[in-house]
Design an enzyme around this catalytic site. Structure first.
Site, short mmCIF file in Angstrom:
data_model
loop_
_atom_site.label_atom_id
_atom_site.label_comp_id
_atom_site.label_asym_id
_atom_site.label_seq_id
_atom_site.Cartn_x
_atom_site.Cartn_y
_atom_site.Cartn_z
N TYR A 107 98.92 70.76 -69.38
CA TYR A 107 99.19 70.54 -70.80
C TYR A 107 97.88 70.16 -71.50
O TYR A 107 97.16 69.28 -71.03
CB TYR A 107 100.23 69.43 -70.86
CG TYR A 107 100.62 68.82 -72.17
CD1 TYR A 107 101.19 69.59 -73.17
CD2 TYR A 107 100.53 67.44 -72.35
CE1 TYR A 107 101.61 68.99 -74.35
CE2 TYR A 107 100.95 66.84 -73.52
CZ TYR A 107 101.49 67.61 -74.52
OH TYR A 107 101.92 67.03 -75.68
N ASP A 179 103.89 66.29 -63.77
CA ASP A 179 104.56 66.48 -65.05
C ASP A 179 105.76 67.38 -64.76
O ASP A 179 105.62 68.59 -64.54
CB ASP A 179 103.61 67.13 -66.06
CG ASP A 179 104.23 67.28 -67.44
OD1 ASP A 179 105.47 67.31 -67.54
OD2 ASP A 179 103.48 67.37 -68.42
N LYS A 203 111.38 66.29 -75.25
CA LYS A 203 111.86 67.66 -75.13
C LYS A 203 113.33 67.68 -74.70
O LYS A 203 114.20 67.40 -75.52
CB LYS A 203 110.93 68.42 -74.20
CG LYS A 203 109.51 68.49 -74.81
CD LYS A 203 108.50 69.14 -73.93
CE LYS A 203 107.18 69.38 -74.65
NZ LYS A 203 106.50 68.15 -75.10
#
Length: 389
Positions: A107, A179, A203
């Protein structure tokens, strides 16, 4: 008890709240003590009970208890965002002179943190090919303290061999972080060797695009105390309303996630047949290079996938994206709404592996709309793409 049933009840203790089904929202900073002795006693165990709002309230503890069940871990630490969870976890285990192995497909804000903040603290980061597998052993140094993974990568969707990486890291005494936002509910991190599992709860957990929230779930008491101390020191305290929205989202997560995954798979299978498409990036597809690892380690998939188009001009791609009815342009993913972003160019940075598709790349999130409506939206987009070519 099956996971779906666990999620309905995890973190709920109606007997503590006058029978209320959902844990109440506690807005609290100062906590009063009945005596000096009680105040002094609370300081001996700062992370036990309700001592100060930043360390947690009953709303915090309910969310953390539920997330530990979702991730299959020992305990959880809630944070104010997914990035706060990543940075808080990393800083719990790294100090000046240490070495971090970071997956090259990470990310982007994680990469920025490594290249700016960690560098400034005297912590060296080495990026590694996400497909390195057991070969990670050749990159581990005597001062490597953390191996960070993200599987699949949230832009390019490589599936990592987490058990092989974890085995090599643990032989060298390094902590394995992951993650696991894409794999929420479908990947059990601790069963595959992960020590610290991170969720951007903004999310899928929140699920409604209206709250920022993160979570760090730990394998054991020692790692929990280390992370809890780090997060508290940096002040990564989530708000009461955000925690409540996270808990509320958790209750329907299994149902929503199945719909997201089913829709994404149907769309990806159709997209593979389109003449405008060079490649679909979605591990649940048999044609995906990571499918075998995905099938071995995951129990399902979510609504996030990528697409590489055949060579096309920026103007043509922009025409495709600008006219969508359902796939709106917006960052993040995991909410009820469908989203799309272009990922060609600055969005994808690689220093240890190669990412050079011949055509433009896009990332889609399949929301909770009807799959046939989403397919029609994509088909109209391809018409615009071709017309503007």
């Amino acid at each position: 008890m099956k996971k779906d049933s666990q999620i309905v009840h995890a973190g709920r203790h109606p007997e503590r709240h006058f029978g209320a089904v959902n844990p109440p929202v506690y807005h609290a900073s100062t906590i009063l003590h009945p005596s000096v002795a009680a105040m002094e006693a609370s300081g001996k165990h700062p992370f036990e009970g309700v001592r100060y709002g930043r360390f947690g309230t009953p709303t915090t503890f309910a969310f953390e208890e539920a997330m530990a069940v979702v991730e299959g871990g020992h305990k959880c630490v809630a944070t104010s965002s997914g990035l706060a969870a990543i940075t808080g976890a990393l800083l719990a285990f790294l100090k000046a002179g240490d070495h971090l192995l970071m997956v090259d497909s990470t990310y982007f804000p994680t990469r920025k943190f490594c290249d700016s903040v960690l560098t400034g603290l005297g912590i060296e980061t080495t990026y590694y090919d996400p497909l390195v597998g057991a070969g990670i052993a050749g990159l581990i140094r005597p001062n490597t303290r953390v191996v960070f993974t993200e599987s699949p990568g949230s832009l390019t969707f490589e599936v990592q061999d987490i058990p092989a990486i974890a085995e090599a890291a643990h032989r060298a005494g390094a902590v394995v972080m992951m993650d696991n936002t894409w794999g929420v509910l479908t990947f059990q991190p601790f069963a595959h060797g992960v020590d610290v599992s991170i969720q951007a709860c903004t999310k899928y957990v929140v699920g409604h695009a209206d709250a920022m929230l993160g979570a760090i779930t730990l394998a054991n008491e020692d790692t929990w105390l280390k992370v809890k101390s780090s997060v508290a020191a940096f002040g990564h305290s989530p708000g009461a309303e955000e925690l409540y929205l996270g808990l509320r989202g958790l209750r329907t997560l299994p149902v929503r996630l199945r719909h997201h995954g089913q829709t994404a798979l149907a769309l990806c299978r159709w997209l593979e047949t389109r003449p405008e498409v060079e490649r679909v990036l979605y591990p649940a597809l048999h044609s995906d290079p990571g499918h075998a690892l995905w099938k071995r380690d995951f129990t399902g998939a979510c609504g996030l996938f990528g697409l590489i188009l055949k060579p096309a001009s920026k103007e043509a791609v922009d025409a495709m994206l600008d006219g969508f009815s359902h796939f709106k342009l917006g960052f993040s993913w995991g909410g009820f709404e469908s989203l799309v972003i272009p990922t060609t160019g600055h969005s994808i940075i690689r220093t240890a592996s190669t990412w050079a598709p011949a055509g433009p790349s896009l990332r889609f999130h399949a929301g909770l709309e009807d799959a046939t409506d989403l397919q029609a939206d994509l088909e109209a987009g391809f018409t615009r793409l071709t017309a503007a070519a």
